[in-house]
Design an enzyme around this catalytic site. Structure first.
Site, PDB file in Angstrom:
ATOM      1  CE1 TYR A 238      53.972  43.570 -64.439  1.00  0.00           C
ATOM      2  CE2 TYR A 238      52.408  44.908 -65.660  1.00  0.00           C
ATOM      3  CZ  TYR A 238      52.699  43.765 -64.940  1.00  0.00           C
ATOM      4  OH  TYR A 238      51.721  42.842 -64.737  1.00  0.00           O
TER       5      TYR A 238
ATOM      6  CD  GLU B 119      47.153  29.577 -73.789  1.00  0.00           C
ATOM      7  OE1 GLU B 119      46.401  28.788 -73.238  1.00  0.00           O
ATOM      8  OE2 GLU B 119      48.239  29.954 -73.289  1.00  0.00           O
ATOM      9  N   PRO B 120      47.509  34.236 -77.759  1.00  0.00           N
ATOM     10  CG  PRO B 120      46.945  35.222 -79.802  1.00  0.00           C
ATOM     11  CD  PRO B 120      47.020  33.892 -79.103  1.00  0.00           C
ATOM     12  N   GLY B 121      47.405  37.376 -76.023  1.00  0.00           N
ATOM     13  CA  GLY B 121      46.541  38.277 -75.262  1.00  0.00           C
ATOM     14  C   GLY B 121      46.855  39.715 -75.641  1.00  0.00           C
TER      15      GLY B 121
ATOM     16  CE1 TYR C 117      47.583  40.581 -69.230  1.00  0.00           C
ATOM     17  CE2 TYR C 117      48.936  41.447 -71.000  1.00  0.00           C
ATOM     18  CZ  TYR C 117      48.319  40.378 -70.380  1.00  0.00           C
ATOM     19  OH  TYR C 117      48.433  39.129 -70.916  1.00  0.00           O
TER      20      TYR C 117
ATOM     21  NE  ARG D 241      51.565  46.710 -69.344  1.00  0.00           N
ATOM     22  CZ  ARG D 241      52.517  47.239 -70.083  1.00  0.00           C
ATOM     23  NH1 ARG D 241      52.374  48.439 -70.611  1.00  0.00           N
ATOM     24  NH2 ARG D 241      53.622  46.564 -70.314  1.00  0.00           N
TER      25      ARG D 241
ATOM     26  CB  CYS E 197      47.050  60.471 -52.635  1.00  0.00           C
ATOM     27  SG  CYS E 197      45.736  61.656 -52.833  1.00  0.00           S
ATOM     28  CD  GLU E 198      51.151  55.306 -53.923  1.00  0.00           C
ATOM     29  OE1 GLU E 198      52.128  54.827 -53.364  1.00  0.00           O
ATOM     30  OE2 GLU E 198      49.988  55.233 -53.468  1.00  0.00           O
TER      31      GLU E 198
HETATM   32  C1  PLP Z   1      49.374  35.716 -69.900  1.00  0.00           C
HETATM   33  C2  PLP Z   1      49.255  34.458 -70.638  1.00  0.00           C
HETATM   34  C3  PLP Z   1      49.067  34.466 -72.025  1.00  0.00           C
HETATM   35  C4  PLP Z   1      49.022  35.731 -72.842  1.00  0.00           C
HETATM   36  O1  PLP Z   1      50.214  36.418 -72.845  1.00  0.00           O
HETATM   37  P1  PLP Z   1      50.384  37.717 -73.755  1.00  0.00           P
HETATM   38  O2  PLP Z   1      51.769  38.149 -73.498  1.00  0.00           O
HETATM   39  O3  PLP Z   1      49.376  38.703 -73.304  1.00  0.00           O
HETATM   40  O4  PLP Z   1      50.166  37.290 -75.172  1.00  0.00           O
HETATM   41  C5  PLP Z   1      48.886  33.257 -72.652  1.00  0.00           C
HETATM   42  N1  PLP Z   1      48.897  32.094 -71.968  1.00  0.00           N
HETATM   43  C6  PLP Z   1      49.074  32.061 -70.642  1.00  0.00           C
HETATM   44  C7  PLP Z   1      49.048  30.757 -69.958  1.00  0.00           C
HETATM   45  C8  PLP Z   1      49.268  33.227 -69.935  1.00  0.00           C
HETATM   46  O5  PLP Z   1      49.454  33.172 -68.620  1.00  0.00           O
END
Ligand code: PLP
Length: 477
Positions: free
Chosen positions: A362, A318-320, A418, A358, A389-390
């Site tokens: 972070y 599951e890459p995001g 993100y 971000r 304003c921060e």
């Molecule tokens: C956030 C998340 C991802 C994706 O993470 P990345 O670091 O963006 O690849 C995949 N699976 C789950 C369950 C997540 O919470």
């Protein structure tokens, strides 16, 4: 594996650009600072997807998110190609849409054959509307509402149970609706990741997933509910990870649970290793390629199973961030400068923590180039500040830039993940537009918010309406 990409071609904004176009096939987007199609044109302007960035800003306004379709599709394709190369069983890549959930990006991911992972009713609605098939949509979340679970189950998505309340609610919905549910179980893997090391803990302090100590009770519960079809097990170890070792360890942990599930008669057919591959935000970031990450995951899972003599389950990842992060840059217009002698120079831009939270959230570090001065030498060290304003609204603590003037176009790369998904209207800034660029064409995928949009949900009780009235009139209660 060390990269041989040339980094510094000259002392200008060009040094952040990817290597020659001919190498495009093999370049992993997450190892580049800029989208794959980034070039400098004859006017010494930055070009992305064949579009001059300064022209895009003239046309669509500023700030502007610019998404390079080729980079986005290349990342999806590289995940798919690597899985088919290294995994001898079935597999599915799933886009973690929380990185950037909107119709166009979900539609590209779905067109590229990716499933969609969602963590809320809103993301689920977006994925379904974008045309993703429910069989490839997975609902996550550590506190899903009954309505969210109901929507996922009714539409035929897979639900990832994260805790006991989830499991009980899912069992109840499935019983009342007499509807079987495709279920995955999420466990806390007990693997912690840091930037340069990882430590293994028996008991991970995380709000996500069942504690592994509960595995027997969970498997036993599911085995007694025939409507709950436990298709698989899930674990996710973190985000922006540069090491491969934690993913090797995860394989062993998942296979250990898989064997345990089998003892309860649960035929687990899918293992989901989550996402987490990091991307390059600065020159010193050195993440592994998509290919190397997938290879490690596949070899470890196949290895851990092979030595047990078990059949290969379907492998899900599951890459995001590594899908959408490198595809986007944010263009800002430079405004006021404040030079404090002997201390620093602030260069302010027309966005900030509302379009990229971000850095303030972070302490994330970014780079920037000036789109209309790509050939100029980098002579200045400035602090790029947002307009909120921060005092903490700083986008880049120390940016190496050419000498700039108000009106110059500052471009921050690596903003696909993100950023928009975490954007706010702080200080009532309308959220910027986003355009998708490809072969010299640009299409709006998210319209810029207007002042009218900002007031869309505002209501003014009659007794607060000034006698002079309001123009234009507001919707009344
Ligand atoms: C956030 C998340 C991802 C994706 O993470 P990345 O670091 O963006 O690849 C995949 N699976 C789950 C369950 C997540 O919470």
């Amino acid at each position: 594996m060390l990269s041989t990409r040339p980094v510094g071609v000259d002392n200008s904004g060009r040094k952040y650009l990817p290597a020659a176009a001919s190498a495009s096939e093999s370049r992993s987007p997450n190892q580049e600072l800029m989208p794959l199609t980034a070039r400098v044109n004859r006017a010494d302007h930055l070009e992305i997807g064949g579009c001059d960035v300064t022209v895009l800003v003239e046309r669509f306004g500023s700030p502007l998110y610019i998404v390079d379709e080729e980079t986005l599709r290349t990342a999806c394709r590289q995940y798919r190609e690597a899985l088919s190369r290294y995994y001898p069983g079935q597999w599915q890549v799933i886009y973690a849409s929380k990185a950037w959930s909107c119709l166009a990006i979900c539609a590209v991911a779905a067109q590229e054959g990716l499933g969609i992972d969602v963590v809320s009713g809103g993301e689920l609605h977006t994925a379904l509307t974008a045309g993703a098939s429910p069989e490839s949509i997975y609902l996550h979340g550590n506190n899903k509402s009954r309505e969210e679970l109901q929507l996922a189950i009714e539409t035929g998505c897979t639900v990832v149970a994260d805790n006991w309340l989830d499991l009980l609610t899912i069992a109840d919905i499935s019983k009342k609706a007499r509807q079987p549910v495709r279920l995955m179980l999420r466990f806390t893997p007990g693997i912690e990741c840091h930037t340069h090391e990882y430590i293994r803990t028996g008991h991970l302090d995380s709000k996500f997933g069942f504690d592994p100590d509960w595995a027997d009770e969970v498997f036993s519960f599911v085995s007694q509910h025939p409507a709950l079809s436990c298709t698989g097990l899930h674990a996710h170890i973190g985000s922006q990870i540069f090491e491969l070792q934690p993913h090797e360890d995860l394989a062993g942990v998942l296979v250990h649970w898989l064997k345990k599930a089998a003892q309860y008669g649960l035929p687990v057919r899918e293992l989901n290793v989550g996402g987490g591959l990091g991307i390059r935000y600065t020159e010193s970031d050195d993440p592994p390629s998509i290919d190397a990450w997938v290879k490690t995951v596949c070899v470890s899972i196949a290895g851990a199973l092979g030595s047990e003599g078990l059949p290969l389950p379907k492998l899900l990842c599951e890459p995001g961030r590594s899908i959408v992060g490198p595809a986007c840059v944010t263009a800002y217009t430079a405004g006021s400068q404040k030079a404090i002698p002997g201390i620093r120079t602030y260069l302010s831009v027309d966005g900030g923590m509302s379009d990229n939270p971000r850095p303030i959230t972070y302490q994330a570090v970014y780079r920037a180039v000036v789109a209309n001065r790509m050939g100029d030498p980098l002579t200045e060290k400035v602090t790029v500040a947002g307009k909120h304003c921060e005092s903490g609204d700083i986008l880049i603590q120390e940016a190496e830039l050419p000498k700039t003037e108000p009106g110059d176009i500052l471009v921050v790369p690596g903003t696909g993940a993100y950023n928009y998904s975490m954007a706010s209207n702080y200080n009532r800034l309308p959220r910027p537009a986003a355009v998708l660029v490809r072969d010299g064409e640009a299409n709006v995928i998210l319209q810029r918010e207007t002042y009218q949009d900002l007031l869309r949900l505002d209501r003014l009780p009659a007794r607060l309406i000034p006698e002079s009235g309001i123009t234009p009139p507001l919707p009344q209660e």
